[in-house]
Design a protein around this motif. Structure first.
Motif, short mmCIF file in Angstrom:
data_model
loop_
_atom_site.label_atom_id
_atom_site.label_comp_id
_atom_site.label_asym_id
_atom_site.label_seq_id
_atom_site.Cartn_x
_atom_site.Cartn_y
_atom_site.Cartn_z
N LYS A 1 12.56 33.75 19.92
CA LYS A 1 12.10 35.12 20.11
C LYS A 1 12.35 35.96 18.87
O LYS A 1 11.51 36.77 18.47
CB LYS A 1 12.83 35.75 21.31
N LYS A 2 13.50 35.75 18.21
CA LYS A 2 13.78 36.49 16.99
C LYS A 2 12.78 36.13 15.90
O LYS A 2 12.34 36.99 15.13
CB LYS A 2 15.21 36.19 16.51
N GLN A 3 12.40 34.84 15.85
CA GLN A 3 11.42 34.43 14.87
C GLN A 3 10.06 35.07 15.16
O GLN A 3 9.35 35.51 14.26
CB GLN A 3 11.29 32.92 14.82
N GLU A 4 9.70 35.13 16.46
CA GLU A 4 8.46 35.78 16.83
C GLU A 4 8.49 37.26 16.46
O GLU A 4 7.50 37.82 15.97
CB GLU A 4 8.22 35.62 18.34
N GLU A 5 9.64 37.90 16.70
CA GLU A 5 9.77 39.31 16.33
C GLU A 5 9.66 39.49 14.83
O GLU A 5 9.07 40.47 14.35
CB GLU A 5 11.10 39.85 16.85
N SER A 6 10.25 38.53 14.09
CA SER A 6 10.17 38.61 12.63
C SER A 6 8.72 38.47 12.18
O SER A 6 8.26 39.21 11.29
CB SER A 6 11.02 37.52 12.00
N LEU A 7 7.97 37.53 12.79
CA LEU A 7 6.56 37.37 12.43
C LEU A 7 5.76 38.61 12.82
O LEU A 7 4.86 39.03 12.09
CB LEU A 7 5.99 36.13 13.11
N ALA A 8 6.10 39.15 14.01
CA ALA A 8 5.40 40.37 14.44
C ALA A 8 5.69 41.53 13.48
O ALA A 8 4.81 42.34 13.17
CB ALA A 8 5.82 40.75 15.86
N LYS A 9 6.93 41.59 12.99
CA LYS A 9 7.29 42.63 12.03
C LYS A 9 6.51 42.46 10.74
O LYS A 9 6.02 43.44 10.17
CB LYS A 9 8.79 42.59 11.76
N GLU A 10 6.40 41.21 10.28
CA GLU A 10 5.63 40.96 9.06
C GLU A 10 4.16 41.36 9.25
O GLU A 10 3.55 41.94 8.35
CB GLU A 10 5.72 39.48 8.68
N ALA A 11 3.61 41.03 10.43
CA ALA A 11 2.23 41.41 10.70
C ALA A 11 2.07 42.93 10.74
O ALA A 11 1.08 43.48 10.24
CB ALA A 11 1.76 40.79 12.02
N ALA A 12 3.05 43.60 11.35
CA ALA A 12 2.98 45.06 11.42
C ALA A 12 3.08 45.68 10.03
O ALA A 12 2.39 46.65 9.72
CB ALA A 12 4.10 45.60 12.31
N LEU A 13 3.93 45.11 9.18
CA LEU A 13 4.05 45.63 7.82
C LEU A 13 2.78 45.41 7.02
O LEU A 13 2.41 46.23 6.18
CB LEU A 13 5.24 44.97 7.11
N ALA A 14 2.12 44.27 7.27
CA ALA A 14 0.90 43.97 6.52
C ALA A 14 -0.28 44.80 7.00
O ALA A 14 -1.08 45.27 6.19
CB ALA A 14 0.58 42.48 6.64
N ASP A 15 -0.40 45.00 8.32
CA ASP A 15 -1.56 45.72 8.86
C ASP A 15 -1.14 46.49 10.11
O ASP A 15 -1.38 46.05 11.22
CB ASP A 15 -2.69 44.75 9.18
N PRO A 16 -0.49 47.66 9.94
CA PRO A 16 -0.05 48.43 11.12
C PRO A 16 -1.22 48.94 11.94
O PRO A 16 -2.24 49.37 11.38
CB PRO A 16 0.75 49.58 10.49
N GLN A 17 -1.07 48.88 13.27
CA GLN A 17 -2.16 49.28 14.15
C GLN A 17 -1.79 50.46 15.05
O GLN A 17 -2.64 51.26 15.39
CB GLN A 17 -2.58 48.09 15.02
N ASN A 18 -0.53 50.55 15.47
CA ASN A 18 -0.13 51.62 16.38
C ASN A 18 1.02 52.40 15.76
O ASN A 18 1.51 52.08 14.67
CB ASN A 18 0.26 51.05 17.74
N LEU A 19 1.48 53.42 16.48
CA LEU A 19 2.52 54.28 15.93
C LEU A 19 3.81 53.53 15.68
O LEU A 19 4.50 53.79 14.69
CB LEU A 19 2.76 55.45 16.89
N ALA A 20 4.15 52.57 16.56
CA ALA A 20 5.36 51.80 16.35
C ALA A 20 5.28 50.99 15.06
O ALA A 20 6.25 50.92 14.29
CB ALA A 20 5.60 50.87 17.55
N ASP A 21 4.13 50.39 14.81
CA ASP A 21 3.94 49.64 13.56
C ASP A 21 4.08 50.56 12.35
O ASP A 21 4.72 50.20 11.35
CB ASP A 21 2.56 48.97 13.55
#
Length: 973
Positions: free
Chosen positions: A385-405
């Motif tokens: 789950k931490k790895q998934e969160e890390s990947l999700a964080k990388e995706a958010a940093l690369a292409d943010p879509q919502n306010l949290a990103d």
């Protein structure tokens, strides 16, 4: 009652080696181990020479095309720099290869390639026999590894090779669907098999082979029966599972109960070593459990070690690093206890512990219970789950879509890390959120039922009527009895909320009137309950926007008409001096700005009428658009200042970049530098106004409040941006104005802010979103014609012999010249090109040559599009059919120019020139010879009016008397 302690993410925050500050540098020396000495790394020989190709060509662009080496089961990657596994080379990856997969710094997994994607340039690597652990990796994260010595099933074999082998043994026609899965594997069978072989370890592949389980299918990884059974036995802890950091997990029967090993006391250095390994990724679950148990059993000894090893101040620093309780001057015992507690907290994966102190439960006992209740599955799923969160964080940093990103990106990189497109999206999200919240607070889509007691027993009479002015039907709700004023006010207010009104213009139709029957029905339904009015609000908004659009269209039309009239009057005015020309240029400049504003208003009004103005829907006045222009202009200069501050290593090129930005039109890049125009006031002016207000009745209280807020600020220029500060400022200004105190300067500093708020723009995200929309409607100022600008620069300059030919004189010259399309025409002293303009207009097909000596005329002539030779005409040679000219008069230059022009005429050609009266009456030798020369030729002249070079048509006036001279050159036999 349970308490829940939330802990920090200690895997990220613990740092034993970094000294907290310079004054306690000696603490770091005692609490951290020295870093390993830097050693020069030498490239090792190739690990897989059978897969690694080294080319003689150093330039990798000359290597063979990698795509030619690809097939369905291979992929290549070029390592173009010397690497840890050899010099620059090409690595060929094949299904079934053993490779290292890069996970993070210093963390690799050795596994087998079981899948290849050419489209994504990725390979799939598995590193356990069940093929459950692994994933897709880019080829750049794959390194060659030595092949294992022991042979095992090759899960990565190409499917084509497997089927080929089966077809060779059993005949053709075998496919993937022909493999028959073996069912019936259950936990009892596996346990019986393992117990019959105590002490012997088996891999997943061994057990699958023993029970005849089907081949692993990557599309359905959980369908393998042995795989399922082993997972169940592992979670139930009924078998011994060995999961090393490298290689495949192994299974065996649980050994007979053995005596507990002797306890090895845990030390602080043991924890530091465990922390270093655990922070890189999951250690084996058994190691995690053993580390916690050793620490739990050694708490007293660890405390004693800490007390004996470190000084009190050192322990305080360590306790702070462990996020423990720290208080100045606390004892060594308390600091040591806090450190140990922090070490135990490190084993809580989700950073929270719940316990009930009222039932006698302690925090430590709850922590121990939670850690021991953790299963291996939960442990590994936590890290997945931490790895998934890390990947999700990388995706958010690369292409943010919502306010949290976007908040994550801003926390990591700052707002400057957003691209212009991302900042636009971020502003739109925040602006929409703020507008929705404001709409919820200001207007409700529900009308509540009647509240007055008097209205509870009221009844209505409905009837239909007719609106004589609007020529449409009316739906009237009348009261059967009179009501008190308070009740009537409620009826009237709620009728307006539903789009109606009260009218008693016609006594027979007196009542609450509505244009829609549905609105009248809902008004009557308020006797029973609440009703919805969403459609009424939407229709009201549309009416307001249409009304605003009509008003703006009318405003823009009037503005355009006034601007055109101003420009026409300015062009007709006398501009024969530099001062007059500059004044009229300023007048026209404002008129051109009004024209641009008119076009902008028309465009915005059209968007309002179509309901397409999202963030500009509150614009109602021209001054609001002028405020947006002011904000953009200030942002442009802020961007220029930012250019000056960047590139600190060198200032070379700053001026050019600054000039380039200044010349650029305002664009989306400017919006990033926008600031919200909060009122900013000079402290001294504000203090003087407050001092006067404190002595004025009706203003004292508001002046005291404003003074209190002002005392919290120290700058010379004070900005008011908080809501309570703005309310205090505006209240003071309103009261001071009412009492005759001069606060015009303070009020003026607030105008831009108030205009934006009235336009429904109340924050920086809304302002930037509105400006991006505004740029789509904003028209650019057109300004004077370039020719007009260039000619204006000539006014007032000292230009000897420069007297442009007025248009009436030019018309007469062209009439005398009788120019035809086949003629080659020369204008030898073209000046600012007035004669050239007339020639192009009247005779567009002729071959035209122009000469001018004065380079000052270049800008005007270039703006007009004339190709001119800048040289001395008296040195010019050529042959022409027609020559029209206005030569300089000083010192008899006109005589020289005319005689030289005649020499350039072809036989049958004609010359028409403006000359002064002097050569026709002076008695000097040059004039006498000129008259004699003319008498021998076919020439004629006519006097021009005395004011030919004066008045409105003359660009530069002169009182010299002139005439037009015409000379024809005879045809040769």
């Amino acid at each position: 009652m349970k308490r829940k302690h939330m802990l920090y993410d200690r895997q990220k925050t613990l740092d034993f080696d970094a000294p907290p500050s310079a004054e306690v540098q000696h603490i770091a020396e005692k609490t951290s181990e020295p870093p390993p000495a830097n050693q020069e790394k030498k490239a090792s020989p190739l690990l897989r020479p059978d897969r690694q190709i080294v080319y003689a060509e150093e330039n990798h662009y000359r290597w063979p095309d990698a795509n030619l080496l690809h097939d369905h089961d291979t992929i290549t990657v070029d390592r173009i720099v010397d690497d840890i596994d050899g010099p620059a080379h090409r690595f060929v990856i094949t299904r079934g290869d053993t490779v290292e997969a890069y996970m993070s710094h210093g963390n690799f997994h050795v596994g087998e390639v079981i899948g290849i994607s050419h489209a994504r340039q990725e390979v799939r690597v598995a590193w356990d026999q069940t093929l459950e652990k692994g994933g897709w990796f880019h080829v750049g994260r794959i390194y060659p590894a030595a092949e294992p010595k022991a042979e095992r099933p090759r899960h990565g074999q190409p499917l084509s090779k497997v089927l080929a082998a089966v077809n060779h043994a059993n005949g053709t026609g075998q496919t993937e669907a022909d493999r028959v899965p073996v069912a019936g594997v259950n936990p009892e069978q596996v346990l019986e098999f393992l117990n019959a072989r105590p002490g012997k370890e088996f891999t997943t592949g061994d057990l699958r082979h023993e029970f005849g389980a089907p081949y692993y299918d990557p599309e359905h990884p959980l369908d393998n029966p042995v795989h399922k059974v082993l997972r169940e036995l592992r979670d139930a802890k009924t078998i011994n599972v060995i999961e090393p950091s490298w290689g495949e997990p192994r299974f065996s029967a649980l050994p007979a109960a053995a005596p507990a090993p002797a306890l090895t006391l845990y030390t602080f250095d043991d924890f530091k070593k465990f922390h270093a390994e655990f922070s890189k990724g999951p250690v084996p679950f058994e190691t995690y459990q053993a580390e916690f148990q050793r620490l739990w059993d050694s708490q007293d000894s660890v405390k004693a070690e800490l007390i004996a090893r470190f000084k009190a101040k050192e322990l305080t620093v360590l306790a702070g690093r462990m996020r423990g309780y720290v208080r100045s001057g606390q004892t060594k015992e308390k600091s040591a206890a806090s450190i140990v507690r922090g070490m135990l907290n490190y084993f809580v994966l989700d950073n929270s512990v719940s316990y009930s102190p009222f039932s006698g439960e302690t925090y430590e006992s709850a922590l121990k219970k939670k850690v021991e209740a953790l299963t291996a599955g939960e442990y590994y799923r936590h890290f997945e789950k931490k790895q998934e969160e890390s990947l999700a964080k990388e995706a958010a940093l690369a292409d943010p879509q919502n306010l949290a990103d976007f908040r994550l990106v801003i926390e990591t990189k700052g707002e400057d890390g957003l691209t212009d497109e991302q900042l636009s999206r971020y502003d739109a999200l925040r602006a929409d959120l703020q507008r929705d919240l404001r709409a919820q607070q200001t207007a409700t889509s529900t009308v509540q039922r009647f509240q007055a007691d008097e209205l509870q027993s009221l009844s209505f009479v409905r009837k239909e009527g007719y609106h004589d002015k609007r020529l449409c039907p009316l739906y009237i709700v009348q009261l059967e009895s009179r009501v008190e004023r308070e009740a009537f006010n409620e009826l009237n207010r709620k009728a307006k909320q539903l789009g109606g009104w009260y009218s008693s213009f016609k006594k027979s139709d007196a009542g609450f009137q509505f244009l829609e029957k549905d609105q009248a029905d809902r008004f009557c339904e308020l006797l029973a309950g609440d009703v919805d009015r969403s459609d009424v609000l939407e229709a009201r908004k549309e009416r307001q926007e249409l009304s605003a659009a009509e008003s703006l269209h009318e405003l823009a039309t009037n503005l355009m008409e006034r601007a055109e009239e101003t420009i026409e009057r300015s062009n007709d005015s006398l501009q024969n001096t530099a001062r007059r020309a500059d004044i009229q240029a300023g007048v026209r400049g404002q008129a051109y700005a009004d024209q641009a504003m008119s076009r902008t208003i028309h465009s915005l009004a059209e968007a309002l009428s179509r309901g397409e103005a999202k963030y500009l829907d509150g614009i109602r006045h021209r001054t609001q658009l002028q405020t947006l222009d002011t904000v953009l202009s200030l942002a442009k200069w802020k961007r220029i200042r930012a250019v000056k501050q960047q590139d600190k290593e060198s200032t070379y090129g700053h001026g050019r970049r600054q000039d380039r930005i200044e010349e650029e039109p305002i664009s989306l890049a400017t919006v990033r530098f926008v600031e919200f125009p909060y009122p900013t006031l000079y402290r001294r002016n504000l203090e003087d106004a407050i001092a006067r207000g404190r002595n004025t009745s009706g203003v004292k209280k508001s002046a005291e409040t404003l003074k209190r807020y002002l005392s919290e600020k120290s700058a010379d220029y004070v900005e008011f941006s908080r809501e309570y500060e703005l309310n205090a400022l505006f209240d003071f200004v309103d009261r001071a104005k009412a009492q005759g105190i001069d606060v015009e300067r303070i009020a003026g500093a607030s105008e831009n802010y108030k205009r934006l708020v009235r336009a429904n723009i109340t924050s920086l995200p809304e302002l930037r979103a509105a400006l991006r929309e505004y740029l789509e409607h904003r028209a650019e100022r057109r300004g004077d014609d370039p020719v007009q600008i260039a000619e204006r620069e000539l006014i007032g300059k000292d230009l000897p012999g420069f007297y442009p030919t007025p248009r009436p004189v030019i018309d007469r010259m062209l009439e005398l010249a009788d120019i035809e399309a086949q003629h080659k025409v020369l204008e030898p002293s073209c000046g600012k090109g007035d004669i050239l303009d007339a020639l192009k207009e009247e005779c567009p097909d002729i071959e035209l040559v122009a000469i001018e000596r004065n380079w000052t005329m270049e800008d005007v002539l270039s703006a007009k599009g004339h190709a001119v030779e800048f040289s001395d005409f008296l040195e010019h040679a050529g042959s022409y059919d027609r020559i029209v000219m206005n030569p300089p008069f000083e010192n008899g230059q006109d005589i020289d120019h005319v005689r030289h022009a005649y020499s350039l005429l072809r036989p049958g050609g004609r010359l028409v020139s403006v000359v002064c009266e002097g050569p026709f009456f002076r008695s000097d030798k040059k004039a006498s010879e000129f008259r004699q020369w003319l008498e021998a030729l076919d020439s004629d002249s006519e006097q021009l009016p005395a004011d030919a070079f004066q008045g409105r048509d003359a660009f530069r006036e002169t009182g010299v008397r002139t005439r037009l001279l015409t000379i024809n050159k005879e045809e040769h036999a």
